[in-house]
Design a protein around this motif. Structure first.
Motif, PDB file in Angstrom:
ATOM      1  N   VAL A  84      12.980  23.933  -5.606  1.00 12.28           N
ATOM      2  CA  VAL A  84      11.512  23.991  -5.609  1.00 12.28           C
ATOM      3  C   VAL A  84      11.050  25.137  -6.499  1.00 12.28           C
ATOM      4  O   VAL A  84      10.104  24.985  -7.290  1.00 12.28           O
ATOM      5  N   ARG A  88       8.830  25.012  -9.854  1.00 14.96           N
ATOM      6  CA  ARG A  88       7.638  25.859  -9.971  1.00 14.96           C
ATOM      7  C   ARG A  88       7.655  26.642 -11.291  1.00 14.96           C
ATOM      8  O   ARG A  88       6.636  26.778 -11.966  1.00 14.96           O
ATOM      9  N   ILE A 191       3.018  23.183  -4.005  1.00  9.28           N
ATOM     10  CA  ILE A 191       4.348  23.810  -3.994  1.00  9.28           C
ATOM     11  C   ILE A 191       4.423  24.855  -2.881  1.00  9.28           C
ATOM     12  O   ILE A 191       5.416  24.939  -2.153  1.00  9.28           O
TER      13      ILE A 191
END
Length: 199
Positions: A84, A88, A191
């Motif tokens: 993740v 990002r 996110i």
């Protein structure tokens, strides 16, 4: 509170404590003197020994097994969290390039190709991330993941829009820039929700 000091200073508590100890000693003496009253079976059965042995082994193995399962789960969570964070970072790189192209006021053919390629790579990374999160968390993350997917598609559409990638376009107009900034912020918020869910 210091109990020793209180008992030492209070004579009644001191006498009471000594009386209880004498009574306890008397009862223990009677119990030991009359020991044969408590009869124990002197035969040992193999099934009882095996049962005791298995109980001891299980008492040791179950906590070890549970600890390993929990640590594997944490490692999987950390792996998903790293992915993740990489996603990002990639979104941040695209946003940085988009901002740079807008500020320059000049959008070359190479800039358009770069935006398109970065968008496609980001899209591929998103689909891998989507599969990884679904595999790890099943349906528990579906709401947060669906929101991220929606915002990702919105960002991808802005970056690959005809208003940016068409041959006749030589700069990013203010309207597309605002859409890009809003899309980026929406992806960032999604996110953060995914990261909160994982941690």
């Amino acid at each position: 509170m210091d109990w020793y000091k209180i008992i030492k200073e209070n004579i009644i508590l001191h006498v009471l404590l000594v009386s209880i100890l004498v009574l306890f000693s008397f009862c223990a003496g009677l119990f030991i003197k009359n020991w044969p009253i408590l009869m124990l079976d002197k035969q040992i059965k193999i099934t009882e020994v095996l049962g005791l042995g298995i109980s001891v082994i299980l008492a040791i193995l179950i906590p070890v097994y549970l600890e390993s399962v929990i640590s594997r789960g944490k490692k999987k969570d950390e792996t998903v969290l790293r992915e993740v964070e990489k996603y990002r970072e990639d979104v941040g790189v695209i946003q940085s390039r988009f901002l740079s192209f807008y500020q320059n006021g000049n959008l070359t053919s190479n800039n358009k190709t770069e935006l398109f390629v970065l968008s496609e790579v980001l899209d591929s990374k998103f689909h891998s991330l989507d599969k990884m999160i679904k595999k790890r968390f099943y349906n528990k993350a579906s709401e947060s993941l669906d929101a991220l997917k929606e915002k990702h598609i919105e960002l991808w559409r802005v970056l690959t829009a005809e208003d940016i990638l068409s041959e006749g376009v030589d700069n990013i107009n203010d309207d597309m820039f605002e859409k890009g900034i809003r899309s980026y912020q929406n992806v960032e918020e999604s996110i953060i929700k995914i990261i909160d869910f994982i941690t």
